[in-house]
Design a protein around this motif. Sequence first.
Motif, PDB file in Angstrom:
ATOM      1  N   GLU A  29       0.849  -1.185   0.000  1.00 34.53           N
ATOM      2  CA  GLU A  29       0.000   0.000   0.000  1.00 34.53           C
ATOM      3  C   GLU A  29       0.888   1.241   0.000  1.00 34.53           C
ATOM      4  O   GLU A  29       1.759   1.390   0.858  1.00 34.53           O
ATOM      5  CB  GLU A  29      -0.916   0.013   1.227  1.00 34.53           C
ATOM      6  CG  GLU A  29      -2.008  -1.035   1.187  1.00 34.53           C
ATOM      7  CD  GLU A  29      -2.992  -0.794   0.047  1.00 34.53           C
ATOM      8  OE1 GLU A  29      -3.351   0.381  -0.198  1.00 34.53           O
ATOM      9  OE2 GLU A  29      -3.387  -1.785  -0.596  1.00 34.53           O
ATOM     10  N   VAL A  30       0.674   2.109  -0.963  1.00 34.49           N
ATOM     11  CA  VAL A  30       1.476   3.325  -1.093  1.00 34.49           C
ATOM     12  C   VAL A  30       0.641   4.513  -0.629  1.00 34.49           C
ATOM     13  O   VAL A  30      -0.406   4.801  -1.211  1.00 34.49           O
ATOM     14  CB  VAL A  30       1.933   3.523  -2.550  1.00 34.49           C
ATOM     15  CG1 VAL A  30       2.771   4.793  -2.672  1.00 34.49           C
ATOM     16  CG2 VAL A  30       2.725   2.310  -3.030  1.00 34.49           C
ATOM     17  N   PRO A  31       1.076   5.212   0.411  1.00 39.54           N
ATOM     18  CA  PRO A  31       0.311   6.356   0.914  1.00 39.54           C
ATOM     19  C   PRO A  31       0.455   7.569   0.004  1.00 39.54           C
ATOM     20  O   PRO A  31       1.278   7.586  -0.923  1.00 39.54           O
ATOM     21  CB  PRO A  31       0.954   6.618   2.281  1.00 39.54           C
ATOM     22  CG  PRO A  31       2.372   6.177   2.099  1.00 39.54           C
ATOM     23  CD  PRO A  31       2.313   4.984   1.182  1.00 39.54           C
ATOM     24  N   ALA A  32      -0.328   8.586   0.273  1.00 41.06           N
ATOM     25  CA  ALA A  32      -0.220   9.835  -0.477  1.00 41.06           C
ATOM     26  C   ALA A  32       1.157  10.450  -0.255  1.00 41.06           C
ATOM     27  O   ALA A  32       1.703  10.409   0.850  1.00 41.06           O
ATOM     28  CB  ALA A  32      -1.310  10.803  -0.045  1.00 41.06           C
ATOM     29  N   GLN A  33       1.723  11.011  -1.321  1.00 42.15           N
ATOM     30  CA  GLN A  33       3.017  11.680  -1.248  1.00 42.15           C
ATOM     31  C   GLN A  33       2.966  12.988  -2.026  1.00 42.15           C
ATOM     32  O   GLN A  33       2.217  13.121  -3.000  1.00 42.15           O
ATOM     33  CB  GLN A  33       4.118  10.806  -1.850  1.00 42.15           C
ATOM     34  CG  GLN A  33       4.571   9.644  -0.998  1.00 42.15           C
ATOM     35  CD  GLN A  33       5.726   8.919  -1.667  1.00 42.15           C
ATOM     36  OE1 GLN A  33       5.521   7.962  -2.407  1.00 42.15           O
ATOM     37  NE2 GLN A  33       6.936   9.377  -1.416  1.00 42.15           N
ATOM     38  N   GLU A  34       3.815  13.926  -1.595  1.00 38.25           N
ATOM     39  CA  GLU A  34       3.927  15.215  -2.271  1.00 38.25           C
ATOM     40  C   GLU A  34       5.158  15.198  -3.183  1.00 38.25           C
ATOM     41  O   GLU A  34       6.200  14.632  -2.831  1.00 38.25           O
ATOM     42  CB  GLU A  34       4.067  16.346  -1.252  1.00 38.25           C
ATOM     43  CG  GLU A  34       3.007  16.339  -0.162  1.00 38.25           C
ATOM     44  CD  GLU A  34       1.600  16.444  -0.714  1.00 38.25           C
ATOM     45  OE1 GLU A  34       1.373  17.309  -1.591  1.00 38.25           O
ATOM     46  OE2 GLU A  34       0.736  15.666  -0.278  1.00 38.25           O
ATOM     47  N   PHE A  35       5.028  15.851  -4.336  1.00 39.16           N
ATOM     48  CA  PHE A  35       6.113  15.877  -5.314  1.00 39.16           C
ATOM     49  C   PHE A  35       6.195  17.247  -5.987  1.00 39.16           C
ATOM     50  O   PHE A  35       5.235  18.019  -5.980  1.00 39.16           O
ATOM     51  CB  PHE A  35       5.868  14.848  -6.428  1.00 39.16           C
ATOM     52  CG  PHE A  35       5.902  13.415  -5.989  1.00 39.16           C
ATOM     53  CD1 PHE A  35       7.090  12.700  -5.997  1.00 39.16           C
ATOM     54  CD2 PHE A  35       4.746  12.772  -5.582  1.00 39.16           C
ATOM     55  CE1 PHE A  35       7.125  11.370  -5.608  1.00 39.16           C
ATOM     56  CE2 PHE A  35       4.766  11.443  -5.186  1.00 39.16           C
ATOM     57  CZ  PHE A  35       5.958  10.744  -5.199  1.00 39.16           C
ATOM     58  N   ILE A  36       7.347  17.498  -6.615  1.00 35.80           N
ATOM     59  CA  ILE A  36       7.409  18.468  -7.697  1.00 35.80           C
ATOM     60  C   ILE A  36       7.471  17.662  -8.982  1.00 35.80           C
ATOM     61  O   ILE A  36       8.012  16.546  -9.006  1.00 35.80           O
ATOM     62  CB  ILE A  36       8.605  19.434  -7.575  1.00 35.80           C
ATOM     63  CG1 ILE A  36       9.917  18.685  -7.319  1.00 35.80           C
ATOM     64  CG2 ILE A  36       8.342  20.470  -6.505  1.00 35.80           C
ATOM     65  CD1 ILE A  36      11.144  19.590  -7.321  1.00 35.80           C
TER      66      ILE A  36
END
Length: 208
Positions: A29-36
């Motif tokens: 399970e991959v949680p929400a992540q922030e990116f550019i």
Amino acid sequence: MSGVMSPYDVKRERKELYAPKNREWALLEVPAQEFIAVSGKGNPNTVPEYARAVEALYAVAYTLKFASKRSGRDFVVGPLEGLWWSPNPEVFTARAKDEWLWRMLISLPEWLTARDVEKAAGAALAKKKLPAIELVEHDTLHEGTCAQVLHVGSYDDETPIMTALHERYLPANDLTERDRHHEIYLGDPRKTAPEKLKTVLRQPVSPR
């Protein structure tokens, strides 16, 4: 003890996402992540837009890092990542790279916001004068259930492991692919022999 906190490092804090050991496909399970992120199209080995996009991402990432460090929260700039897709999936098995669509990414610590990215992009553009910086944007990615594997070897040798995913692993587990193929590049192809490159391959999936 000095009491100095180590910089946040996504590879250390989220080892299941950035340092997997499994060489066969497995679910997580991959949680929400922030990116550019910067999007584009074409062969990453030949189109100038790809190199410019990556250069712009790193310019903004390091501007964010130094600004955050000045405010008391340092972090290690994460590895380059990429989302890859096409309306015609056959272009990947045929290695027709000119038709590939891509969105290149660098992960961010959760305390950085879209406003921070906007400010850093403005500062980086003023300093570096790279037009592609204007294309850099903040993005939130929530992939959920994914199949993931560690690939060791050349990027061009991914076909067998991707074939195993689509022809064996997904059917055997009654799954179907969902959303874009995701790759995380743990090695530097400029400094690492192709056969020793490590890449995390990830595919969001859902039940059939």
